[in-house]
Design a protein around this motif. Structure first.
Motif, PDB file in Angstrom:
ATOM      1  N   TYR B 131       0.771  -1.235   0.000  1.00  0.00           N
ATOM      2  CA  TYR B 131       0.000   0.000   0.000  1.00  0.00           C
ATOM      3  C   TYR B 131       0.807   1.293   0.000  1.00  0.00           C
ATOM      4  CZ  TYR B 131      -4.186  -2.759   0.661  1.00  0.00           C
ATOM      5  OH  TYR B 131      -5.204  -3.627   0.463  1.00  0.00           O
ATOM      6  N   CYS B 132       2.075   1.211   0.432  1.00  0.00           N
ATOM      7  CA  CYS B 132       2.849   2.435   0.636  1.00  0.00           C
ATOM      8  C   CYS B 132       2.899   3.316  -0.620  1.00  0.00           C
ATOM      9  CB  CYS B 132       4.256   2.072   1.086  1.00  0.00           C
ATOM     10  SG  CYS B 132       5.143   3.483   1.696  1.00  0.00           S
ATOM     11  N   ASP B 133       3.062   2.704  -1.789  1.00  0.00           N
ATOM     12  CA  ASP B 133       3.250   3.485  -3.012  1.00  0.00           C
ATOM     13  C   ASP B 133       1.981   3.664  -3.832  1.00  0.00           C
ATOM     14  OD1 ASP B 133       5.948   3.830  -2.448  1.00  0.00           O
ATOM     15  OD2 ASP B 133       6.452   1.875  -3.326  1.00  0.00           O
ATOM     16  N   GLN B 134       0.843   3.292  -3.248  1.00  0.00           N
ATOM     17  CA  GLN B 134      -0.401   3.493  -3.980  1.00  0.00           C
ATOM     18  C   GLN B 134      -0.876   4.930  -3.805  1.00  0.00           C
ATOM     19  OE1 GLN B 134      -3.491   0.770  -4.092  1.00  0.00           O
ATOM     20  NE2 GLN B 134      -2.157  -0.979  -4.368  1.00  0.00           N
ATOM     21  N   TYR B 135      -1.681   5.379  -4.769  1.00  0.00           N
ATOM     22  CA  TYR B 135      -2.293   6.700  -4.650  1.00  0.00           C
ATOM     23  C   TYR B 135      -3.680   6.552  -4.024  1.00  0.00           C
ATOM     24  CZ  TYR B 135       1.431   8.894  -7.281  1.00  0.00           C
ATOM     25  OH  TYR B 135       2.649   9.381  -7.664  1.00  0.00           O
ATOM     26  N   PRO B 136      -4.143   7.580  -3.308  1.00  0.00           N
ATOM     27  CA  PRO B 136      -5.442   7.473  -2.629  1.00  0.00           C
ATOM     28  C   PRO B 136      -6.574   7.013  -3.532  1.00  0.00           C
ATOM     29  CG  PRO B 136      -4.329   9.459  -1.916  1.00  0.00           C
ATOM     30  CD  PRO B 136      -3.466   8.853  -2.990  1.00  0.00           C
ATOM     31  N   ARG B 137      -6.573   7.461  -4.810  1.00  0.00           N
ATOM     32  CA  ARG B 137      -7.702   7.089  -5.669  1.00  0.00           C
ATOM     33  C   ARG B 137      -7.731   5.596  -5.980  1.00  0.00           C
ATOM     34  NH1 ARG B 137      -4.624   6.619 -10.177  1.00  0.00           N
ATOM     35  NH2 ARG B 137      -3.130   8.270 -10.391  1.00  0.00           N
ATOM     36  N   GLU B 138      -6.614   4.893  -5.700  1.00  0.00           N
ATOM     37  CA  GLU B 138      -6.588   3.450  -5.945  1.00  0.00           C
ATOM     38  C   GLU B 138      -7.150   2.657  -4.764  1.00  0.00           C
ATOM     39  OE1 GLU B 138      -2.639   2.943  -8.640  1.00  0.00           O
ATOM     40  OE2 GLU B 138      -2.288   3.706  -6.648  1.00  0.00           O
ATOM     41  N   LEU B 139      -7.494   3.363  -3.688  1.00  0.00           N
ATOM     42  CA  LEU B 139      -7.956   2.675  -2.471  1.00  0.00           C
ATOM     43  C   LEU B 139      -9.473   2.723  -2.353  1.00  0.00           C
ATOM     44  CD1 LEU B 139      -5.439   4.257   0.073  1.00  0.00           C
ATOM     45  CD2 LEU B 139      -5.150   2.148  -1.220  1.00  0.00           C
ATOM     46  N   SER B 140     -10.026   1.849  -1.528  1.00  0.00           N
ATOM     47  CA  SER B 140     -11.453   1.916  -1.221  1.00  0.00           C
ATOM     48  C   SER B 140     -11.682   3.001  -0.174  1.00  0.00           C
ATOM     49  CB  SER B 140     -11.912   0.569  -0.673  1.00  0.00           C
ATOM     50  OG  SER B 140     -11.368   0.380   0.617  1.00  0.00           O
ATOM     51  N   GLY B 141     -12.940   3.369  -0.002  1.00  0.00           N
ATOM     52  CA  GLY B 141     -13.262   4.420   0.964  1.00  0.00           C
ATOM     53  C   GLY B 141     -12.753   4.097   2.359  1.00  0.00           C
ATOM     54  N   GLY B 142     -12.930   2.857   2.777  1.00  0.00           N
ATOM     55  CA  GLY B 142     -12.493   2.448   4.111  1.00  0.00           C
ATOM     56  C   GLY B 142     -10.983   2.522   4.251  1.00  0.00           C
ATOM     57  N   GLN B 143     -10.276   2.091   3.191  1.00  0.00           N
ATOM     58  CA  GLN B 143      -8.814   2.145   3.245  1.00  0.00           C
ATOM     59  C   GLN B 143      -8.328   3.580   3.295  1.00  0.00           C
ATOM     60  OE1 GLN B 143      -8.159  -0.112  -0.315  1.00  0.00           O
ATOM     61  NE2 GLN B 143      -7.564  -1.943   0.810  1.00  0.00           N
ATOM     62  N   ARG B 144      -8.984   4.446   2.533  1.00  0.00           N
ATOM     63  CA  ARG B 144      -8.599   5.857   2.543  1.00  0.00           C
ATOM     64  C   ARG B 144      -8.744   6.439   3.946  1.00  0.00           C
ATOM     65  NH1 ARG B 144     -11.711   8.202  -2.557  1.00  0.00           N
ATOM     66  NH2 ARG B 144     -11.570   6.107  -3.378  1.00  0.00           N
ATOM     67  N   GLN B 145      -9.850   6.044   4.597  1.00  0.00           N
ATOM     68  CA  GLN B 145     -10.074   6.581   5.922  1.00  0.00           C
ATOM     69  C   GLN B 145      -9.029   6.062   6.904  1.00  0.00           C
ATOM     70  OE1 GLN B 145     -12.263   9.082   6.073  1.00  0.00           O
ATOM     71  NE2 GLN B 145     -10.981   9.295   7.863  1.00  0.00           N
ATOM     72  N   ARG B 146      -8.610   4.809   6.725  1.00  0.00           N
ATOM     73  CA  ARG B 146      -7.545   4.272   7.574  1.00  0.00           C
ATOM     74  C   ARG B 146      -6.267   5.057   7.371  1.00  0.00           C
ATOM     75  NH1 ARG B 146      -9.380  -0.834   5.733  1.00  0.00           N
ATOM     76  NH2 ARG B 146     -10.634  -1.823   7.341  1.00  0.00           N
ATOM     77  N   VAL B 147      -5.982   5.389   6.093  1.00  0.00           N
ATOM     78  CA  VAL B 147      -4.778   6.181   5.819  1.00  0.00           C
ATOM     79  C   VAL B 147      -4.898   7.557   6.486  1.00  0.00           C
ATOM     80  CG1 VAL B 147      -3.371   7.263   4.016  1.00  0.00           C
ATOM     81  CG2 VAL B 147      -4.305   4.976   3.665  1.00  0.00           C
ATOM     82  N   GLY B 148      -6.112   8.110   6.435  1.00  0.00           N
ATOM     83  CA  GLY B 148      -6.339   9.407   7.084  1.00  0.00           C
ATOM     84  C   GLY B 148      -6.025   9.344   8.569  1.00  0.00           C
ATOM     85  N   ILE B 149      -6.431   8.257   9.204  1.00  0.00           N
ATOM     86  CA  ILE B 149      -6.170   8.106  10.639  1.00  0.00           C
ATOM     87  C   ILE B 149      -4.678   7.885  10.881  1.00  0.00           C
ATOM     88  CG2 ILE B 149      -6.589   6.630  12.644  1.00  0.00           C
ATOM     89  CD1 ILE B 149      -9.439   6.193  11.508  1.00  0.00           C
ATOM     90  N   ALA B 150      -4.063   7.050  10.014  1.00  0.00           N
ATOM     91  CA  ALA B 150      -2.619   6.809  10.144  1.00  0.00           C
ATOM     92  C   ALA B 150      -1.855   8.124  10.012  1.00  0.00           C
ATOM     93  CB  ALA B 150      -2.155   5.818   9.076  1.00  0.00           C
ATOM     94  N   ARG B 151      -2.300   8.949   9.063  1.00  0.00           N
ATOM     95  CA  ARG B 151      -1.620  10.222   8.834  1.00  0.00           C
ATOM     96  C   ARG B 151      -1.718  11.117  10.074  1.00  0.00           C
ATOM     97  NH1 ARG B 151      -3.567  14.121   4.001  1.00  0.00           N
ATOM     98  NH2 ARG B 151      -5.286  14.497   5.432  1.00  0.00           N
ATOM     99  N   ALA B 152      -2.906  11.099  10.702  1.00  0.00           N
ATOM    100  CA  ALA B 152      -3.081  11.942  11.887  1.00  0.00           C
ATOM    101  C   ALA B 152      -2.258  11.432  13.066  1.00  0.00           C
ATOM    102  CB  ALA B 152      -4.557  12.001  12.261  1.00  0.00           C
ATOM    103  N   LEU B 153      -1.991  10.112  13.079  1.00  0.00           N
ATOM    104  CA  LEU B 153      -1.248   9.538  14.200  1.00  0.00           C
ATOM    105  C   LEU B 153       0.265   9.624  13.986  1.00  0.00           C
ATOM    106  CD1 LEU B 153      -3.293   6.265  14.833  1.00  0.00           C
ATOM    107  CD2 LEU B 153      -3.093   8.200  16.396  1.00  0.00           C
ATOM    108  N   ALA B 154       0.668  10.043  12.777  1.00  0.00           N
ATOM    109  CA  ALA B 154       2.065   9.884  12.366  1.00  0.00           C
ATOM    110  C   ALA B 154       3.078  10.457  13.361  1.00  0.00           C
ATOM    111  CB  ALA B 154       2.277  10.491  10.988  1.00  0.00           C
ATOM    112  N   SER B 155       2.814  11.633  13.884  1.00  0.00           N
ATOM    113  CA  SER B 155       3.839  12.224  14.747  1.00  0.00           C
ATOM    114  C   SER B 155       3.520  12.007  16.223  1.00  0.00           C
ATOM    115  CB  SER B 155       4.022  13.701  14.428  1.00  0.00           C
ATOM    116  OG  SER B 155       2.882  14.404  14.841  1.00  0.00           O
ATOM    117  N   GLU B 156       2.810  10.924  16.506  1.00  0.00           N
ATOM    118  CA  GLU B 156       2.465  10.553  17.872  1.00  0.00           C
ATOM    119  C   GLU B 156       1.852  11.692  18.682  1.00  0.00           C
ATOM    120  OE1 GLU B 156       6.326   9.187  18.841  1.00  0.00           O
ATOM    121  OE2 GLU B 156       5.970   7.180  18.054  1.00  0.00           O
TER     122      GLU B 156
END
Lengths: 220, 328
Positions: B131-156
């Motif tokens: 998944y690391c090198d995929q673009y958001p449009r290649e993901l499902s809605g649920g996966q995109r939202q997971r990435v959104g949460i991961a992004r918010a958690l990135a800097s602890e």
């Protein structure tokens, strides 16, 4: 058809001169285009920062587009003199508006929620511009560059009037001397040049647009 | 410890709209507080006051003890995780680049960022190599939202703001993500401010719930308290007529079971007698709703609650009926 063949023969007979003229033509188009990008893109960025700046900048761009190129050349040649410099200036002025409007549109069309997310994550205005808005606007900006390059190829024919050289030499002398083959030998390569420039830049546009969500290209 | 405190906060927009008026409450560290109410009630505005996307017209917002208006807004935002609906992902960046955004802004070195990206994608159950090198449009809605949460958690971050994070998802994906997020929350120990317009989502996700009605917080309480003692008619209507059933969802059996003893053994015995198996039991964290459906399914009146293969209590159908009936 006969005229075309005669034109082709004229071109072959004077091929050395043709190459010089083509080279001059391309040089003017390229310099004016690069200068236009260098001025219009930053100006457009400034324009998106405030409504007042935008009004001013777009007005200047619109006015520049309304003045006939010949009039611009006539206005600047007392300052820049007869020749290449004035010609490039005239072409440059004409190339500004498409890049300006497309860059402004491209930046402003970036989804507001995306910008809000970036702001909420702690990007400064400049970081939002550099990392989010400009990259997302690139396909639209390139559409503007493409339009203005094609315009430039046409405008550069007028350079002949102030001794700027280019393919305009053959076209305008051809018309004045009723020398149809000469005129066609200058005009047809220019038309082909415009088409090639358009196709080439369309390719570049697709290349820089890869990885983007489908965006509606905005052309001037 | 208080992570966020609103003290008499009012926000009036320049066009005269009053978004919130005299809002005061405290958010405890490590808890999830859900801001819920109809649209235009000021819940999103309240959230934006925390990371200074808006500044209050009156009153003070405190972040970890300091007045947010005295903090640098850029630094503050980088310290606070921010999740909005899926559309907030950057379409021209890969999943990895999206997650790296805040660490990059904070100037982490590359190896640390890469490690963090892998760690978060693992946590989200999205293998980094895929998944690391995929673009958001290649993901499902649920996966995109997971990435959104991961992004918010990135800097602890210590605090995370989530604005209708599951709003644009279909009901099944939404439910899955809610469950995943509840699990995740146990591991990360982050203070969360969560905006939603769905009372069901609020009851499910919140340790505390702030119910908004046109610019005011009408009740700030635990889900149980809100179901049991709605502060006024608005809350009662908002929570809905099936309050009793909702109460069963938010009540864990460990809070209503009776002490183990002779009765507990009877419970097991009854369960065993009823269907010849010993394995019809409850765990302490099961909801009363689960308990009730299991009792109906197996046609028993009581069920034992088992933790670490020891009986720790018993729940009876009567107790559950009483909870459903209370306050109605």
């Amino acid at each position: 058809m006969g005229a075309l063949i005669e034109g082709w023969q004229y071109l072959l007979t004077n091929f050395g001169e043709f190459l010089t003229l083509l080279q001059e033509h391309l040089f003017m188009v390229a310099v004016a285009e690069l200068a236009a990008i260098a001025v219009a893109v930053p100006a457009a960025i400034v324009a998106t920062r405030s409504d007042r700046a935008k009004k001013w900048i777009l007005n200047v761009g619109n006015v520049a587009q309304t003045i006939p190129t010949l009039a611009i050349i006539a206005l600047v040649y007392p300052l820049l003199g007869i020749g290449l410099k004035s010609a490039i200036f005239g072409i440059w002025v004409y190339a500004l508006l498409p890049i300006l409007t497309n860059t402004v549109t491209g930046i402003e069309n970036v989804d507001r929620e995306t910008v809000n997310a970036a702001r909420g994550m702690g990007m400064t205005d400049w970081e939002i511009m550099k990392r989010i808005q400009l990259p997302l606007a690139i396909p639209v900006i390139f559409a503007g560059i493409r339009t203005s390059s094609v315009i430039n190829v046409g405008t550069a024919y007028l350079a002949f009037f102030i001794g700027g050289g280019g393919l305009g030499l053959w076209v305008i002398s051809g018309i004045q001397l009723f020398n149809t083959p000469q005129m066609l030998a200058g005009a047809i390569p220019g038309a082909l040049l415009a088409i090639c420039a358009d196709l080439l830049l369309a390719g570049v546009e697709r290349y820089v647009g890869r990885g983007h969500d489908v965006q509606v290209g905005v052309s001037a | 410890m208080t992570a966020i405190r609103f003290e008499d906060v009012t926000k009036v927009y320049s066009d005269g709209t009053v978004a919130i008026e005299n809002v005061s409450y405290e958010v405890e560290e490590g808890t999830t507080t859900v801001l819920v109410g109809p649209s235009g009630c000021g819940k999103t505005t309240t959230m934006k006051l925390v990371n200074r996307l808006e500044d209050p017209s009156g009153g003070t917002v405190y972040y970890e003890g300091s007045d947010v208006e005295e903090l640098d807004r850029i630094d503050l935002r980088r310290d606070i995780g921010y999740v909005i609906q899926e559309i907030g992902l950057f379409g021209h960046m890969t999943v990895g680049e999206n997650i790296a955004t805040v660490p990059e802004l904070k100037g982490w070195d590359e190896s640390r960022i890469d490690e963090r990206i892998d760690e978060l994608l693992e946590l989200m159950d999205m293998p980094p190599e895929d998944y690391c090198d995929q673009y958001p449009r290649e993901l499902s809605g649920g996966q995109r939202q997971r990435v959104g949460i991961a992004r918010a958690l990135a800097s602890e971050p210590d605090v995370m703001l989530m604005d209708e994070p599951f709003g644009a998802l279909d009901p099944i994906t939404r439910e899955n993500l809610q469950d995943e997020f509840l699990e995740l929350q146990q591991q990360i120990d982050t203070t969360i401010l969560f905006v939603t317009h769905s009372i069901d989502e609020a009851l499910k996700m919140g340790d505390k719930i702030a119910i908004y009605d046109v610019g005011q917080v009408v009740q700030y309480d635990t889900p149980q308290e809100i179901l049991e003692n709605p502060a006024n008619e608005f809350v009662e209507d908002f929570v809905g007529a099936d309050r009793g059933l909702k109460r069963l969802q938010v009540t864990q059996v460990q809070t209503i079971m009776s002490e183990p003893g002779a009765e507990a053994d009877t419970g097991t015995a009854i369960a065993a007698d009823g269907n010849g198996k010993m394995d019809v039991t409850l765990s302490p964290a099961d909801s009363a709703q689960v308990a009730l459906s299991r009792m109906i399914q197996h046609d028993v009146e009581k069920l034992p609650v088992v933790a670490d293969s020891a009986v720790v209590g018993t729940v009876t159908k009567d107790t559950i009926h009483n909870i459903a009936r209370r306050g109605d």
